[in-house]
Scaffold this active site. Structure first.
Site, PDB file in Angstrom:
ATOM      1  CG  HIS A  31      -2.055   0.740   1.362  1.00 58.15           C
ATOM      2  ND1 HIS A  31      -1.600   2.269   1.670  1.00 58.15           N
ATOM      3  CD2 HIS A  31      -3.336   0.862   1.359  1.00 58.15           C
ATOM      4  CE1 HIS A  31      -2.876   2.925   1.674  1.00 58.15           C
ATOM      5  NE2 HIS A  31      -3.798   1.952   1.461  1.00 58.15           N
ATOM      6  CE  LYS A  90      -8.091   0.332   5.616  1.00 62.47           C
ATOM      7  NZ  LYS A  90      -6.781   0.233   4.668  1.00 62.47           N
ATOM      8  CD  GLN A 100      -7.106  -4.505   3.798  1.00 69.72           C
ATOM      9  OE1 GLN A 100      -8.160  -5.258   4.140  1.00 69.72           O
ATOM     10  NE2 GLN A 100      -7.315  -3.232   3.418  1.00 69.72           N
ATOM     11  CB  CYS A 136      -3.397   3.327  -1.620  1.00 63.00           C
ATOM     12  SG  CYS A 136      -4.699   4.591  -1.269  1.00 63.00           S
ATOM     13  CG  ASP A 175       0.525  -2.191   6.231  1.00 62.75           C
ATOM     14  OD1 ASP A 175      -0.420  -2.234   6.671  1.00 62.75           O
ATOM     15  OD2 ASP A 175       0.386  -1.772   5.116  1.00 62.75           O
TER      16      ASP A 175
END
Ligand SMILES: *Cc1c(COP(=O)(O)O)cnc(C)c1O
Length: 408
Positions: A125, A228, A205, A366, A202
């Site tokens: 991302h 999220k 998600q 992104c 990261d």
């Protein structure tokens, strides 16, 4: 085996799901961009504002103490959610992007200089690319790019080949926000740490779609974002291994993060407070704590199993739908489906779906380097969350049939 979710009961906890869009019941399939909020989160934030609110820390009055307790309880909930060793390993940030910028800027101030190397994958991302580009521009750091397969999978041999004695940090998404592909975080961590490099995942998600255990992974940093995870915007968290945070210099300066300030010098507070300058997002942290409690109550394994069933259903339907291209078929793929209707622009597809009440995203997500790698400029993307149903999958497919008829 965990008991399956009672989806009707889950849906009843999300007030927004009662609304209509263009006269049709809302089918919300944009969870990879942001998830909707259960009443538990809305109520927790409203309760703080109505019943017990003041600034946190240093307070010597009742409301300050109550709010500090609630704020620090949210830090404890975040630590448990990621299975961190202690709450001191959790730094609250304003989101996923802010957390990665914190790590990049702090490393730039301490150990990354001219010619030092940073390993990223092509599937990141922009939030996990641009902070490192800033180090390239400002410090002369070198970005080394790891390719991924068409499905988003990493080749461990190619990964190992990128390391040199100058490698300082590896920063990888734990799950692609386009391809849904998870990476073998434990194995990647072992490889990076054996070579003396730090590693950041990261998890914006991954943490939304299944259990995460940072101690089992063994990573130095892990990033999540509240909005999220069915929590509010304006809050995220950085997990940092205790020994790593202890040596990390501050990112932003201000109140809360200091030990002592004189006109000549300043000394800094211990982690995590060293990294939380100014009044933190208090209400948002309380909301995040409520969201994580809600996820735990609902059951992370049960949520993952439900979302996997939706993904399998949609993948099967899409495989029989011509002319549709689906991107990414990795093992253990998360419930994120990037696709294109051949000959149609994804923006047009998403506009037609919107008229049917179906919210999907279209664009580069992104992730422009990944778009280039896939040979496209944009895709449509449907992403599932805990409250989605098999009827939602049917509504998506019905909308795609309509789009195909209108756009041919
Ligand atoms: C959403 C997302 C981000 C950015 O998080 P924000 O909290 O919106 O700043 C970073 N990485 C991935 C993989 C994401 O999906």
């Amino acid at each position: 085996m965990t008991a399956p979710l009672d989806i009707a009961a889950v849906r009843a906890e999300f007030p927004i799901l009662e609304r209509h869009v263009h006269g049709r019941p809302l089918v919300y399939l944009d969870n990879a961009a942001s998830a909707q909020k259960p009443k538990a989160v809305i109520d927790a934030m409203a309760a703080a504002m109505t019943g017990s609110y003041a600034n946190v820390h240093r307070g010597l009055h009742q409301l300050a103490n109550e709010t500090t307790t609630a704020f620090e309880a949210a830090r404890g909930a975040t630590a448990r959610f990621l299975n961190a060793g202690s709450a001191e390993e959790i730094v609250f940030t304003s989101g996923g992007t802010d957390a990665i910028n914190l790590v990049a800027a702090a490393l730039a101030a301490s150990e990354i200089g001219e010619g030092d190397e940073i390993i990223l994958s092509i599937a990141e991302h922009h939030s996990n690319i641009v902070p490192w580009h800033l180090l390239r521009e400002r410090k002369g750091a070198v970005l080394k790019w790891l390719d991924v397969s068409d499905d988003g999978e990493i080749d461990l041999g190619a990964f190992k080949a990128l390391f040199t004695s100058r490698t300082k940090i590896v920063a990888l998404t734990h799950m692609s926000n386009v391809l849904g592909a998870p990476v073998p975080a434990r194995e990647l961590t072992r490889i990076a740490r054996e070579r003396g490099a730090k590693i950041l995942f990261d998890g914006c998600q991954a943490a939304a779609h299944g259990p995460v255990d940072v101690q089992d992974i063994g990573c130095d940093f892990y990033v999540v974002t509240g909005h999220k995870l069915y929590g509010p915007t304006g809050i995220g968290a950085l997990y940092g291994r205790k020994s790593v945070l202890a040596l990390l210099p501050p990112f932003k300066g201000g109140g809360e993060m200091i030990d002592e300030v004189t006109t000549e010098r300043v000394t800094y507070n211990e982690p995590p407070h060293r990294f939380e300058a100014g009044t933190p997002p208090i209400l948002e942290a309380i909301g995040l704590g409520a969201a994580l409690a809600w996820i735990e109550r609902t059951g992370r394994e049960a949520i993952a199993a439900h979302e996997a069933a939706l993904l399998a259903h949609a993948t099967e339907e899409m495989s029989r739908f011509n002319p549709l291209v689906v991107y990414g078929r990795s093992r253990g793929k998360g419930p994120i489906l990037a696709f294109n209707l051949a000959g149609a622009h994804p923006h047009d597809v998403s506009t037609i779906l919107d008229r049917a009440g179906v919210a999907v995203r279209a664009g580069h997500h992104c992730a422009q380097p990944l778009m280039k790698r896939l040979g496209v400029s944009a895709t449509a993307r449907a992403s599932f969350g805990v409250y989605n149903t098999h009827e939602d999958v049917e509504a998506l497919m019905a909308g795609l049939h309509k789009a195909r008829d209108l756009l041919k």
